[in-house]
Design a protein around this motif. Sequence first.
Motif, PDB file in Angstrom:
ATOM      1  N   TYR A 183     125.470  47.171  67.994  1.00 49.78           N
ATOM      2  CA  TYR A 183     125.834  46.873  69.373  1.00 49.78           C
ATOM      3  C   TYR A 183     126.812  47.917  69.905  1.00 49.78           C
ATOM      4  O   TYR A 183     127.613  48.474  69.158  1.00 49.78           O
ATOM      5  CB  TYR A 183     126.493  45.494  69.470  1.00 49.78           C
ATOM      6  N   ALA A 184     126.748  48.151  71.195  1.00 50.39           N
ATOM      7  CA  ALA A 184     127.669  49.099  71.821  1.00 50.39           C
ATOM      8  C   ALA A 184     129.112  48.702  71.582  1.00 50.39           C
ATOM      9  O   ALA A 184     129.988  49.558  71.384  1.00 50.39           O
ATOM     10  CB  ALA A 184     127.382  49.175  73.320  1.00 50.39           C
ATOM     11  N   THR A 185     129.394  47.407  71.582  1.00 46.01           N
ATOM     12  CA  THR A 185     130.770  46.939  71.374  1.00 46.01           C
ATOM     13  C   THR A 185     131.264  47.249  69.965  1.00 46.01           C
ATOM     14  O   THR A 185     132.455  47.498  69.766  1.00 46.01           O
ATOM     15  CB  THR A 185     130.859  45.431  71.633  1.00 46.01           C
ATOM     16  N   ASP A 186     130.367  47.236  68.979  1.00 48.45           N
ATOM     17  CA  ASP A 186     130.759  47.586  67.619  1.00 48.45           C
ATOM     18  C   ASP A 186     131.107  49.068  67.534  1.00 48.45           C
ATOM     19  O   ASP A 186     132.111  49.457  66.936  1.00 48.45           O
ATOM     20  CB  ASP A 186     129.624  47.266  66.638  1.00 48.45           C
ATOM     21  N   ALA A 187     130.267  49.890  68.127  1.00 48.96           N
ATOM     22  CA  ALA A 187     130.488  51.336  68.079  1.00 48.96           C
ATOM     23  C   ALA A 187     131.816  51.717  68.721  1.00 48.96           C
ATOM     24  O   ALA A 187     132.488  52.657  68.277  1.00 48.96           O
ATOM     25  CB  ALA A 187     129.336  52.057  68.778  1.00 48.96           C
ATOM     26  N   SER A 188     132.222  50.962  69.725  1.00 58.46           N
ATOM     27  CA  SER A 188     133.434  51.320  70.468  1.00 58.46           C
ATOM     28  C   SER A 188     134.718  51.083  69.690  1.00 58.46           C
ATOM     29  O   SER A 188     135.768  51.617  70.044  1.00 58.46           O
ATOM     30  CB  SER A 188     133.484  50.542  71.791  1.00 58.46           C
ATOM     31  N   VAL A 189     134.657  50.274  68.624  1.00 54.02           N
ATOM     32  CA  VAL A 189     135.887  49.940  67.899  1.00 54.02           C
ATOM     33  C   VAL A 189     136.050  50.709  66.592  1.00 54.02           C
ATOM     34  O   VAL A 189     137.052  50.536  65.904  1.00 54.02           O
ATOM     35  CB  VAL A 189     135.973  48.424  67.605  1.00 54.02           C
ATOM     36  N   ASP A 190     135.096  51.562  66.246  1.00 53.73           N
ATOM     37  CA  ASP A 190     135.192  52.313  64.989  1.00 53.73           C
ATOM     38  C   ASP A 190     135.251  53.809  65.274  1.00 53.73           C
ATOM     39  O   ASP A 190     134.256  54.408  65.689  1.00 53.73           O
ATOM     40  CB  ASP A 190     133.989  52.002  64.088  1.00 53.73           C
ATOM     41  N   PRO A 191     136.409  54.441  65.057  1.00 53.63           N
ATOM     42  CA  PRO A 191     136.541  55.874  65.333  1.00 53.63           C
ATOM     43  C   PRO A 191     135.727  56.747  64.390  1.00 53.63           C
ATOM     44  O   PRO A 191     135.623  57.962  64.601  1.00 53.63           O
ATOM     45  CB  PRO A 191     138.046  56.121  65.156  1.00 53.63           C
ATOM     46  N   GLY A 192     135.153  56.154  63.353  1.00 50.36           N
ATOM     47  CA  GLY A 192     134.375  56.924  62.403  1.00 50.36           C
ATOM     48  C   GLY A 192     132.949  57.188  62.830  1.00 50.36           C
ATOM     49  O   GLY A 192     132.201  57.887  62.133  1.00 50.36           O
ATOM     50  N   VAL A 193     132.556  56.624  63.984  1.00 46.03           N
ATOM     51  CA  VAL A 193     131.189  56.830  64.464  1.00 46.03           C
ATOM     52  C   VAL A 193     131.211  57.291  65.917  1.00 46.03           C
ATOM     53  O   VAL A 193     132.215  57.167  66.614  1.00 46.03           O
ATOM     54  CB  VAL A 193     130.341  55.541  64.350  1.00 46.03           C
ATOM     55  N   VAL A 223     116.552  43.136  59.436  1.00 45.32           N
ATOM     56  CA  VAL A 223     115.651  42.884  60.565  1.00 45.32           C
ATOM     57  C   VAL A 223     114.964  41.524  60.487  1.00 45.32           C
ATOM     58  O   VAL A 223     114.352  41.086  61.464  1.00 45.32           O
ATOM     59  CB  VAL A 223     114.594  44.000  60.691  1.00 45.32           C
ATOM     60  N   LYS A 224     115.062  40.858  59.348  1.00 42.04           N
ATOM     61  CA  LYS A 224     114.453  39.540  59.210  1.00 42.04           C
ATOM     62  C   LYS A 224     115.415  38.411  59.553  1.00 42.04           C
ATOM     63  O   LYS A 224     114.967  37.268  59.728  1.00 42.04           O
ATOM     64  CB  LYS A 224     113.930  39.350  57.782  1.00 42.04           C
ATOM     65  N   ALA A 225     116.689  38.717  59.645  1.00 41.32           N
ATOM     66  CA  ALA A 225     117.653  37.637  59.836  1.00 41.32           C
ATOM     67  C   ALA A 225     118.795  37.968  60.782  1.00 41.32           C
ATOM     68  O   ALA A 225     119.187  37.135  61.603  1.00 41.32           O
ATOM     69  CB  ALA A 225     118.228  37.213  58.482  1.00 41.32           C
ATOM     70  N   VAL A 226     119.366  39.160  60.688  1.00 39.55           N
ATOM     71  CA  VAL A 226     120.548  39.508  61.477  1.00 39.55           C
ATOM     72  C   VAL A 226     120.122  39.866  62.909  1.00 39.55           C
ATOM     73  O   VAL A 226     119.248  40.718  63.093  1.00 39.55           O
ATOM     74  CB  VAL A 226     121.300  40.692  60.838  1.00 39.55           C
ATOM     75  N   PRO A 227     120.701  39.238  63.919  1.00 39.10           N
ATOM     76  CA  PRO A 227     120.270  39.487  65.294  1.00 39.10           C
ATOM     77  C   PRO A 227     120.211  40.955  65.688  1.00 39.10           C
ATOM     78  O   PRO A 227     119.224  41.395  66.285  1.00 39.10           O
ATOM     79  CB  PRO A 227     121.314  38.724  66.120  1.00 39.10           C
ATOM     80  N   ALA A 228     121.233  41.740  65.361  1.00 37.04           N
ATOM     81  CA  ALA A 228     121.220  43.153  65.734  1.00 37.04           C
ATOM     82  C   ALA A 228     120.022  43.870  65.119  1.00 37.04           C
ATOM     83  O   ALA A 228     119.394  44.719  65.755  1.00 37.04           O
ATOM     84  CB  ALA A 228     122.516  43.832  65.303  1.00 37.04           C
ATOM     85  N   GLY A 229     119.706  43.527  63.879  1.00 41.39           N
ATOM     86  CA  GLY A 229     118.554  44.124  63.221  1.00 41.39           C
ATOM     87  C   GLY A 229     117.246  43.698  63.866  1.00 41.39           C
ATOM     88  O   GLY A 229     116.319  44.494  64.028  1.00 41.39           O
ATOM     89  N   LYS A 230     117.160  42.432  64.235  1.00 43.03           N
ATOM     90  CA  LYS A 230     115.957  41.933  64.898  1.00 43.03           C
ATOM     91  C   LYS A 230     115.753  42.620  66.245  1.00 43.03           C
ATOM     92  O   LYS A 230     114.636  43.007  66.607  1.00 43.03           O
ATOM     93  CB  LYS A 230     116.062  40.417  65.078  1.00 43.03           C
TER      94      LYS A 230
END
Length: 239
Positions: free
Chosen positions: A193-203, A143-150
């Motif tokens: 991100y929604a786009t990340d979730a869409s490419v991993d069948p494990g989540v 949360v201090k550096a990575v945009p998704a975390g921020k």
Amino acid sequence: MDLAARFAAFMLLCATALSPALAQDNRLTVFAAASVKNALDEINAAYTAKTHINVTASYAASSALAKQIEQGAPADIFLSADTDWMNYAVGRKLVSEPTRFDLLGNQIVLIAPKDSRIDNVAIGSGFDLAKFAGDGRIATGDVKAVPAGKYAKAALEKLGAWQAAQSKFAMAESVRAALTLVARGEAVLGIVYATDASVDPGVKVVGTFPAVYLALLRSATAKAIFEKYGFNFLIRPTS
């Protein structure tokens, strides 16, 4: 050619046209936010097929990429997932500011392992993320550096859910690393991100965070209101 001239700049998941000088090298090095990997790999392959220019892409958190550029890492294109790290690069004259433009938007979502019992989480004011996590961990980018975390922290603070859940967070070096933690069951929840979730069948996506204020400003609803008061709306509404 100096460093500022060699780099093309981006923000918020962006792309740009190449300069003739870059094309003549018959190769291109792209530093890109981890969240665009799947899409950009396909785009790069199409570009190489059309131009015969080989593209080498390096994916990581925007913060890490900006630091690598600052340290002299050889790259031609920088795709950042937020404005802060692009501003960092521009402020240090590491990129060519005239090439900077916004290209893509994204949305953060709450995910869980695909076989989790957690489902259909209503995310809004009073949302108790800590309760949903129980004794488990919540993965997101640092949360201090990575945009998704921020973005995740900002959204949770707005909803009043950050303080109670803060100690449960597992901070990952990139949004894709956070995604992997959830897919492996090492975290019971994650914010990516929604786009990340869409490419991993494990989540699976179990909840979607409300659109942020800036997204509303770009909407057709905002356009109608601004125009009612005599303003000229200069962009195409996003929704």
